[in-house]
Scaffold this active site. Structure first.
Site, PDB file in Angstrom:
ATOM      1  N   HIS A   1      -2.199   7.540  -3.160  1.00 12.10           N
ATOM      2  CA  HIS A   1      -3.345   6.623  -3.047  1.00 12.10           C
ATOM      3  C   HIS A   1      -3.807   6.511  -1.590  1.00 12.10           C
ATOM      4  O   HIS A   1      -5.000   6.635  -1.296  1.00 12.10           O
ATOM      5  CB  HIS A   1      -2.976   5.245  -3.591  1.00 12.10           C
TER       6      HIS A   1
ATOM      7  N   SER B   1      -7.019 -11.635  -9.477  1.00 13.74           N
ATOM      8  CA  SER B   1      -6.049 -10.577  -9.748  1.00 13.74           C
ATOM      9  C   SER B   1      -5.403 -10.951 -11.076  1.00 13.74           C
ATOM     10  O   SER B   1      -5.215 -12.117 -11.366  1.00 13.74           O
ATOM     11  CB  SER B   1      -4.963 -10.498  -8.674  1.00 13.74           C
TER      12      SER B   1
ATOM     13  N   TYR C   1     -13.710  -5.095   5.918  1.00 17.47           N
ATOM     14  CA  TYR C   1     -12.270  -4.959   6.146  1.00 17.47           C
ATOM     15  C   TYR C   1     -11.867  -4.682   7.595  1.00 17.47           C
ATOM     16  O   TYR C   1     -10.696  -4.809   7.945  1.00 17.47           O
ATOM     17  CB  TYR C   1     -11.680  -3.923   5.188  1.00 17.47           C
TER      18      TYR C   1
ATOM     19  N   ASP D   1      -5.066  -5.464  -9.325  1.00 17.23           N
ATOM     20  CA  ASP D   1      -5.608  -6.032  -8.086  1.00 17.23           C
ATOM     21  C   ASP D   1      -7.098  -5.654  -8.010  1.00 17.23           C
ATOM     22  O   ASP D   1      -7.482  -4.740  -7.288  1.00 17.23           O
ATOM     23  CB  ASP D   1      -4.815  -5.472  -6.900  1.00 17.23           C
TER      24      ASP D   1
ATOM     25  N   THR E   1      -1.860   0.240  -5.171  1.00 22.19           N
ATOM     26  CA  THR E   1      -2.347   1.126  -6.223  1.00 22.19           C
ATOM     27  C   THR E   1      -1.388   2.288  -6.437  1.00 22.19           C
ATOM     28  O   THR E   1      -0.988   2.948  -5.470  1.00 22.19           O
ATOM     29  CB  THR E   1      -3.737   1.666  -5.833  1.00 22.19           C
TER      30      THR E   1
ATOM     31  N   TYR F   1       0.893  -1.170   0.000  1.00 20.51           N
ATOM     32  CA  TYR F   1       0.000   0.000   0.000  1.00 20.51           C
ATOM     33  C   TYR F   1       0.920   1.205   0.000  1.00 20.51           C
ATOM     34  O   TYR F   1       0.870   2.028   0.887  1.00 20.51           O
ATOM     35  CB  TYR F   1      -0.846  -0.089   1.289  1.00 20.51           C
TER      36      TYR F   1
ATOM     37  N   GLU G   1      -7.266  -1.877  -9.626  1.00 18.54           N
ATOM     38  CA  GLU G   1      -6.182  -1.158  -8.968  1.00 18.54           C
ATOM     39  C   GLU G   1      -4.955  -1.275  -9.862  1.00 18.54           C
ATOM     40  O   GLU G   1      -4.490  -2.382 -10.157  1.00 18.54           O
ATOM     41  CB  GLU G   1      -5.901  -1.729  -7.567  1.00 18.54           C
TER      42      GLU G   1
HETATM   43 MN    MN Z   1      -4.101  -3.506  -4.025  1.00 24.53          MN
END
Ligand code: MN
Length: 424
Positions: A142, A266, A253, A242, A358, A137, A208
């Site tokens: 992003h 993916s 999440y 992704d 991303t 990440y 992504e």
């Molecule tokens: Mn991702």
């Protein structure tokens, strides 16, 4: 500079000026054809694939210590596990074999016909068996955009973000090669004003824009890789989509992170571009402030200038490029990601895939997901056929491309393409 990267080099194979695959690239993949359905290792050049087993039989790898039938494999794992000393030697010698100095090979059309397969007549397969997949990440832009949308604009980045490359363990089994369609996932979602969750096809399906690196070595449990050693473990890079179901993600999440919103599929590009081919395109990383802990410090240029773009193509319609970004925006580089991943003693395996997260640039036309481009659906994209896109609709195809360019040499990644079919 490696001999194979010389911008002056030309091949006896015709390569068009805008090709992703000049002689300076030589990316590795796995392919098969109708005529010969046995999966095997190939190297892309121009519009062709060099059948590496045939090339080896013609002397292209003479003098290199290679196991028997190493190119007749359905994955690159055994080949890349030979280590960079060997795989770089193969790339260097193949470069000589394909260069103009060896153009006398054209005097024998039957040999050339056996050696070169048209990409249009081949099917590309997933290039590696992927034991483990991790998704980072690592784009500040992003993470900031998502933080503004989902949490608090004043504190968009969480307190840990600038101190470590945040990541999670993804699902390797559902990674597919470019061209493989994906069904819209179903799942549990809950609208903010709904009293209870419901189950059904995702309404907020997104891409992504990412890149991934493939490790070519393994480590023992307990060992760590330093930032200085990291690139010796990285065989090369691919484009990576992704796919993400934002409505499922939003509900599921907390507190452990992505799960079914991500693991339904993916997509990766079929050609692995080696770190060596990317060498001329190194750039400085963004300034890291505050200073990182010693195990995350690094020397030299660990980032790469790779232009990226995303196109949405509706069924029977004209496509639209919705994002132009660049890998160079990444706050955390691959060496830091691998050093952090192994800092606790976590072992890595040959063929592991580590995705960047991303890749968003600083401006809205460089954002790497529809979540950001449409700003949660508030700013829909106008398509050439008059329709709108907030997220991805059934039968849309998302195509990602990437390339580096310098001194008249263009090193490309080909395509990472996937079509979304209706939910099953
Ligand atoms: Mn991702």
């Amino acid at each position: 500079m490696s001999r194979a990267n010389n911008p002056q080099l030309k091949s006896w194979v015709e390569v068009k000026p805008n090709s992703d695959f000049p002689i300076q690239n030589l990316p590795f993949g796995i392919f098969k054809t109708d005529k010969d359905p046995e999966p095997r290792i190939g190297v892309a050049i121009g519009e062709f694939i060099v059948d590496m087993n045939v090339a080896s039989g013609l002397g292209a790898t003479d003098g290199i210590d290679l196991p028997f039938n190493i190119f007749l494999k359905d994955s690159l794992n055994d080949f890349i596990a030979l280590g960079k000393r060997i795989t770089n030697q193969v790339r260097e010698q193949l470069s000589v074999f394909l260069s103009e100095s060896n153009s006398s090979i054209l005097e024998n059309p039957i040999i050339v016909e056996n050696l070169l397969v048209k990409q249009s007549e081949a099917q590309m397969l997933i290039p590696v068996n992927i034991p483990n997949y991790t998704d980072f990440y690592s784009s500040k832009e992003h993470a900031t955009n998502v933080g503004i949308m989902f949490r608090d604009p004043a504190n968009a980045l969480l307190p840990n973000w600038k101190h470590l490359p945040v990541g999670y363990h993804g699902r390797a089994s559902s990674i597919v090669v470019s061209g493989t369609p994906i069904h819209r996932p179903k799942g549990q979602t809950k609208a903010d004003d709904a009293p209870a969750p419901s189950f059904g096809p995702s309404k907020l399906l997104d891409f992504e824009l990412e890149m991934g690196f493939i490790t070519g070595r393994k480590t023992k449990l307990g060992r760590s890789i330093s930032t200085a050693e990291a690139e010796d473990y990285i065989f090369g890079m691919v484009l990576f989509n992704d796919w993400s179901a934002r409505d499922i993600q939003k509900w599921e999440y907390v507190p452990l992170g992505p799960f079914l919103a991500k693991n339904f599929g993916s997509t990766m590009s079929p050609w692995i571009v080696t770190i060596e081919a990317l060498e001329p395109f190194r750039v400085e990383s963004p300034m890291q402030e505050p200073e990182v802990l010693p195990y995350l410090k690094f020397e030299g240029k660990k980032n790469f200038d790779i232009n990226l773009e995303v196109e949405i193509i509706p069924e029977n319609g004209k496509g639209k490029t919705v994002s132009r970004s660049n890998f160079k925006y990444m706050y955390w580089n691959m060496a830091q990601q691998l050093a952090h991943h192994t800092s606790n003693g976590c072992n890595i395996q040959t063929g592991d895939l580590y995705a960047s997260g991303t890749i968003s640039g600083p401006t809205p036309d460089s954002y790497g997901s529809m979540l950001e481009i449409s700003w949660q659906g508030k700013n829909p994209i106008q398509m050439p056929d008059g329709t709108e896109r907030k997220f991805i609709l059934d039968n849309d195809t998302v195509v990602m491309k990437g390339y580096c360019e310098k001194d008249g040499v263009r090193i490309g990644f080909g395509e990472c393409s996937g079509k979304i079919l209706p939910a099953l």
